[in-house]
Design an enzyme around this catalytic site. Structure first.
Site, PDB file in Angstrom:
ATOM      1  N   HIS A  35      -3.725  -5.355   2.112  1.00 11.05           N
ATOM      2  CA  HIS A  35      -3.267  -6.333   3.608  1.00 11.05           C
ATOM      3  C   HIS A  35      -3.820  -7.419   3.820  1.00 11.05           C
ATOM      4  O   HIS A  35      -4.006  -8.294   2.907  1.00 11.05           O
ATOM      5  CB  HIS A  35      -3.588  -4.534   4.477  1.00 11.05           C
ATOM      6  CG  HIS A  35      -3.547  -3.639   4.175  1.00 11.05           C
ATOM      7  ND1 HIS A  35      -2.034  -2.773   4.522  1.00 11.05           N
ATOM      8  CD2 HIS A  35      -3.522  -2.371   3.107  1.00 11.05           C
ATOM      9  CE1 HIS A  35      -1.936  -1.812   4.706  1.00 11.05           C
ATOM     10  NE2 HIS A  35      -3.001  -1.233   3.655  1.00 11.05           N
ATOM     11  N   CYS A  62       0.862  -1.313   0.125  1.00 11.27           N
ATOM     12  CA  CYS A  62       0.001   0.330  -0.025  1.00 11.27           C
ATOM     13  C   CYS A  62       0.602   0.977  -0.056  1.00 11.27           C
ATOM     14  O   CYS A  62       1.616   0.959  -0.856  1.00 11.27           O
ATOM     15  CB  CYS A  62      -1.059   0.817   1.091  1.00 11.27           C
ATOM     16  SG  CYS A  62      -2.285   0.835   0.947  1.00 11.27           S
TER      17      CYS A  62
HETATM   18  N1  GLN Z   1      -2.399   6.507   2.557  1.00  8.21           N
HETATM   19  C1  GLN Z   1      -1.999   5.932   1.167  1.00  8.21           C
HETATM   20  C2  GLN Z   1      -3.788   6.467   0.215  1.00  8.21           C
HETATM   21  O1  GLN Z   1      -4.967   6.103   1.213  1.00  8.21           O
HETATM   22  C3  GLN Z   1      -2.303   4.283   1.824  1.00  8.21           C
HETATM   23  C4  GLN Z   1      -3.061   3.611   1.861  1.00  8.21           C
HETATM   24  C5  GLN Z   1      -1.681   2.118   3.007  1.00  8.21           C
HETATM   25  O2  GLN Z   1      -0.815   2.504   2.713  1.00  8.21           O
HETATM   26  N2  GLN Z   1      -3.132   1.408   3.552  1.00  8.21           N
HETATM   27  O3  GLN Z   1      -3.945   5.408  -0.613  1.00  8.21           O
END
Ligand code: GLN
Length: 250
Positions: free
Chosen positions: A198, A97
Site C-alpha cells: 500500500h 494486498c
Molecule cells: N485481509 C487480508 C490480510 O490481512 C488483506 C489485508 C489488506 O488488504 N491490507 O491478509
C-alpha cells in the site's frame, strides 16, 4: 490525430480500498493527463457486469479487511472467467494486498475459513492465526521488472506462497513481503502486478504507473508506445530518503 484514451476499471472502490489505495487511481489519471491521454475511470462494484469489466483497458483493485473480502467473494466469482481472459491476454492491472490474494487459488483466514480465489495466478495465501503477528510496516524491495527500488507500506495477516508459474515482483530488502520467509514480494504475470505494498504504491513509485500505462496503451492500440518522460525528481528523492531511514543502502 485524435487523443489516445484509456478506460480504467476500478474494482470494488467502495469495499476494497484502504491505506490510500485510491491514490493509485489518481496517479494513473494524472500521469495520463499530463501527457494528454484521456482517461475514464469506471467503478465496478457489486452487481457490475462482466461486459463492463471486459470494456476496460487497465484494471485496479485495492486491499481490504477480511470482512470486505468475504462480501466481494461471490460477486467477483461472476467475473472470474472474464478477468482471467483479460489477464491472460495481457490487459495490465494492479492488485493490492486483498485483491492480490483474490488472484490466487484461495485465502485461508486466521480461523480457517476459506475464501475462494479466482485461480488466475499460481499462488495461495494462508493466515497463520492469532499465534503469529500481522506483517506490518514500511517496506523496500528491489523490483526485478524495473531494476529499481519500490517503497511502500504493508499490513497483512495472510502469507502468500508463489508457485512455479508466476514470478515475484521484487526482492525484499526491508519488511516482510509475500510471507516473511522467502524474501519475495508480490507477483507478476503477463502485465498484471499483485503486491502487498500500500502506501499507496504508485505515487511513491511512479515508474510502476508508467509501466501499467504503457502496457495498457500498447495493448489497446497494438503498437509500441513510448511515454513522454515526466519530472519525477521529487519522488526519486523521497524514495532515497525513505531508503536511508529504513537503513537500506541503494
Ligand atoms: N485481509 C487480508 C490480510 O490481512 C488483506 C489485508 C489488506 O488488504 N491490507 O491478509
Amino acid at each position: 490525430m485524435s487523443r489516445q484514451s484509456l478506460k480504467i476499471g476500478w474494482l470494488y472502490p467502495d469495499l476494497m480500498s484502504i491505506y490510500g489505495d485510491r491514490g493509485n487511481v489518481i496517479v494513473l489519471q494524472q500521469r495520463s493527463e499530463w501527457r494528454e491521454i484521456e482517461t475514464k475511470v469506471l467503478p465496478l462494484t457489486l452487481g457490475s457486469t462482466a461486459e463492463e469489466l471486459a470494456a476496460c483497458d487497465l484494471i485496479f483493485m485495492g486491499g481490504a479487511q477480511d470482512r470486505q473480502q468475504r462480501i466481494v467473494a461471490d460477486d467477483i466469482q461472476n467475473k472470474a472467467g472474464t478477468l482471467k481472459k483479460m489477464i491472460d491476454d495481457g490487459v495490465p492491472g494492479l492488485y493490492i494486498c486483498g485483491a492480490y490474494q483474490f488472484l490466487g487459488k484461495y485465502y485461508k483466514e486466521a480461523d480457517g475459513t476459506i475464501i475462494n480465489g479466482l485461480d488466475i495466478l499460481d499462488l495461495y495465501t494462508e493466515s497463520p492465526g492469532e499465534s503469529e503477528k500481522r506483517l506490518i510496516g514500511n517496506t523496500l524491495a528491489i523490483s526485478d521488472l524495473l531494476q529499481a527500488p519500490l517503497v511502500g507500506f504493508e499490513n497483512h495477516g495472510g502469507r502468500t506462497y508463489l508457485g512455479p508459474r508466476v514470478n515475484p515482483l521484487a526482492q525484499i530488502k526491508k519488511g516482510f513481503g509475500n510471507n516473511g520467509l522467502d524474501g519475495t514480494e508480490g507477483a507478476i504475470y503477463r502485465q498484471s502486478i499483485g503486491t502487498y505494498f500500500h502506501g499507496p504504491i504508485l505515487p511513491k513509485n511512479p515508474q510502476l504507473a508508467d509501466f501499467l500505462l504503457q502496457k495498457a496503451l500498447e495493448h489497446k492500440y497494438q503498437s509500441e508506445v513510448r511515454l513522454e518522460p515526466l519530472d519525477d525528481s521529487l519522488s526519486d528523492q523521497a524514495r532515497f530518503i525513505i531508503a536511508k531511514r529504513l537503513g537500506v543502502e541503494l
